[in-house]
Design an enzyme around this catalytic site. Structure first.
Site, PDB file in Angstrom:
ATOM      1  N   LEU A   8      34.924   7.840  42.737  1.00 66.13           N
ATOM      2  CA  LEU A   8      34.950   9.304  42.807  1.00 66.13           C
ATOM      3  C   LEU A   8      33.544   9.762  43.179  1.00 66.13           C
ATOM      4  O   LEU A   8      32.629   9.673  42.368  1.00 66.13           O
ATOM      5  CB  LEU A   8      35.361   9.911  41.459  1.00 66.13           C
ATOM      6  N   THR A  15      27.135   6.342  48.105  1.00 67.25           N
ATOM      7  CA  THR A  15      26.792   5.659  49.358  1.00 67.25           C
ATOM      8  C   THR A  15      26.005   4.378  49.063  1.00 67.25           C
ATOM      9  O   THR A  15      26.299   3.311  49.633  1.00 67.25           O
ATOM     10  CB  THR A  15      25.968   6.613  50.270  1.00 67.25           C
ATOM     11  N   GLU A 126      25.187   2.144  33.097  1.00 63.71           N
ATOM     12  CA  GLU A 126      23.810   1.681  33.359  1.00 63.71           C
ATOM     13  C   GLU A 126      23.045   2.635  34.279  1.00 63.71           C
ATOM     14  O   GLU A 126      21.827   2.833  34.132  1.00 63.71           O
ATOM     15  CB  GLU A 126      23.852   0.280  33.982  1.00 63.71           C
ATOM     16  N   LYS A 202      19.228  11.930  28.955  1.00 63.27           N
ATOM     17  CA  LYS A 202      18.923  10.490  29.002  1.00 63.27           C
ATOM     18  C   LYS A 202      18.341   9.991  27.681  1.00 63.27           C
ATOM     19  O   LYS A 202      18.707   8.911  27.206  1.00 63.27           O
ATOM     20  CB  LYS A 202      17.952  10.209  30.156  1.00 63.27           C
TER      21      LYS A 202
END
Ligand SMILES: NC(=O)C1=CN([C@@H]2O[C@H](COP(=O)(O)OP(=O)(O)OC[C@H]3O[C@@H](n4cnc5c(N)ncnc54)[C@H](OP(=O)(O)O)[C@@H]3O)[C@@H](O)[C@H]2O)C=CC1
Ligand SMILES: N[C@@H](CC=O)C(=O)O
Ligand code: NA
Length: 429
Positions: A8, A15, A126, A202
């Site tokens: 998705l 890319t 990850e 994060k």
């Protein structure tokens, strides 16, 4: 039988991921099992820098997560919705998920991992933290035998790129932000980068892995780099510091009751290992017992590095699927049950840097010192080097002080007749 992927998103990270999967020579042989079956995008007819059969691309992402042939959904679209709903549907349909979406993981981790454990699938992320640096698996596996004291990271490539260029070229923030966007480092809405929210997502994820419990994102203090000026970068330099946007998770007492989780621009001594991390590079310094200090360094954003992280998760899932065990692997699944108690920022004990614009009256420095003393703020250095127009500029660096006490002293200083303004207040590592 190959392992079938539904991807998705085919932007920067999508890319990079497809390009890696289309060029398998010299990589782990298990990647040859991977078959890219379907890719969901917003505009299927847009021209793309990768060669793919046109029929693979579709604007119907719901059909992809509901396709019974697909084994793994790779979510690389970003944003909260529809990403969250598509991830949840994939899990309910018994598919493993790989995602680079820290915003979804940091906000909806409980819902996602509870559902994944119930469905017997894995959700891997990850790429969500520090791009290409393999820090998630390292914290979940290798470092989880340690008792961690702190995780201190430069985890946002865009702001590190901006601060580095502001420092080396004397540029303004807006000028270099445009370059970070062009290079594919920034989020679709770069506010998340500039205001420290991306780094907040994060560090919430890293803290939950490092300290073994869930983090409520609302408890993470986030301050970005919007207010950083060339003047402060120059003063910091004169005092022997660089300014970095740090994401910090620190166990203040050793019993998890005083976990501090925060993001803010920070003066870092030029001799500290994090001071030399420049450009889009990220680094994470972890300290624990018995390992001591260990630091991870690498590219924190961009197509190739982030594609590498996504494919490492795909590789782990392919190995799991091919091993064909019915038992859940506890090193891949989520073990968290409770939420951590996070100490409020007013309880933080840290050094501060503050810059004052004052009337050029005799005795101003003495008055500042007296007021600081009243609130237990002791000064490490005081510098008066320049003038901004009619105003004298005074810079102080404090010793360790409780943030609440320091803020109270500044409130009183604000009311002094000789003080014009306090243009910057920054924490010092
Ligand atoms: N860029 C980076 O360096 C890094 C990004 N990430 C994370 O990776 C994820 C992707 O980022 P990035 O590749 O930069 O994002 P991009 O904006 O470059 O790409 C997003 C892709 O998702 C598609 N898409 C977005 N919304 C929808 C929607 N509602 N319906 C259908 N398709 C949609 C877009 O389609 P279309 O092409 O047709 O517009 C595009 O292909 C984010 O979660 C980001 O935080 C993580 C680490 C590094
Ligand atoms: N916008 C992010 C991309 C990676 O997560 C960054 O700049 O680090
Ligand atoms: Na990573």
């Amino acid at each position: 039988m190959g392992v079938k992927l539904g991807i998705l998103g085919l932007g920067t990270v999508g890319t990079g991921t497809v390009q890696l999967l289309q060029d398998l020579q010299g990589r782990h042989p298990l990647l040859q099992e991977v078959e890219i079956c379907r890719i969901g995008v917003r505009s299927p007819n847009k021209s793309r820098p990768v060669n793919l059969p046109q029929e693979i691309l579709s604007g119907d992402l719901s059909a992809i997560v509901n396709d019974p042939q697909i084994d793994i959904i790779v979510e690389l679209m970003g944003g909260l919705e529809p990403a969250r709903t598509l991830i949840m549907t994939a899990i309910e349909n018994g598919k493993h998920v790989v995602t680079a979406n820290k915003a979804v993981i940091s906000r909806f981790g409980e819902e996602i991992f509870t559902a994944a454990n119930a469905s017997g699938v894995y959700v891997m992320f990850e790429a969500a933290v520090a791009g290409g640096i393999p820090v998630i698996k390292t914290l979940k596996q290798s470092l989880s035998v340690n008792k961690l004291h702190s995780i201190i990271g430069i985890v946002n490539g865009t702001t590190n790129y901006i601060l580095t260029r502001m420092q080396t070229e004397g540029s303004e923030l807006e000028e270099v932000l445009a370059d970070a966007q062009r290079l594919g480092y920034a989020e679709a809405d770069p506010t998340a980068d500039i205001d420290g929210l991306d780094a907040g997502d994060k560090i919430a994820i890293l803290a939950s892995l490092g300290f073994g419990e869930r983090i409520n994102l609302q408890d993470v203090y986030c301050e970005g780099i919007r207010q950083i000026t060339k003047t402060d970068i120059a003063y910091a330099g004169k005092l022997g510091f660089v300014i970095k946007l740090l994401a910090i998770a620190k166990n203040q007492t050793g019993d998890k009751s005083q976990l501090s989780v925060r993001v803010h621009p920070t003066l870092v001594s030029q001799t500290h290992p994090l001071a030399s991390i420049n450009g889009v590079y990220n680094a994470i310094l972890v300290e624990g017992e018995p390992i001591g200090q260990v630091m991870f360094f690498g590219p924190g954003a961009g197509a190739g590095p982030t594609g590498s992280a996504v494919c490492s998760d795909i590789l782990n899932l392919v190995a799991t699927i091919k091993t064909n065990t019915a038992q859940a692997n506890p090193l891949l699944s989520c073990r968290h049950k409770e939420y951590c108690h996070i100490a409020p920022i007013s309880q933080l004990v840290t050094r501060f840097y503050a810059r004052f614009l004052t009337k050029d009256h005799p005795g101003v420095i003495g008055k500042l010192g007296t007021c600081f003393g009243k609130y237990q703020v002791s000064l490490e250095s005081v510098v008066q080097t320049g003038f901004q127009g009619e105003m004298a500029e005074i810079v102080v660096v404090t010793h360790d002080v409780k943030e609440g006490d320091f803020r109270q002293s500044l409130e009183e200083i604000h009311t002094m007749e000789a003080i014009d303004s306090i243009p910057s207040i920054l924490r010092v590592l």
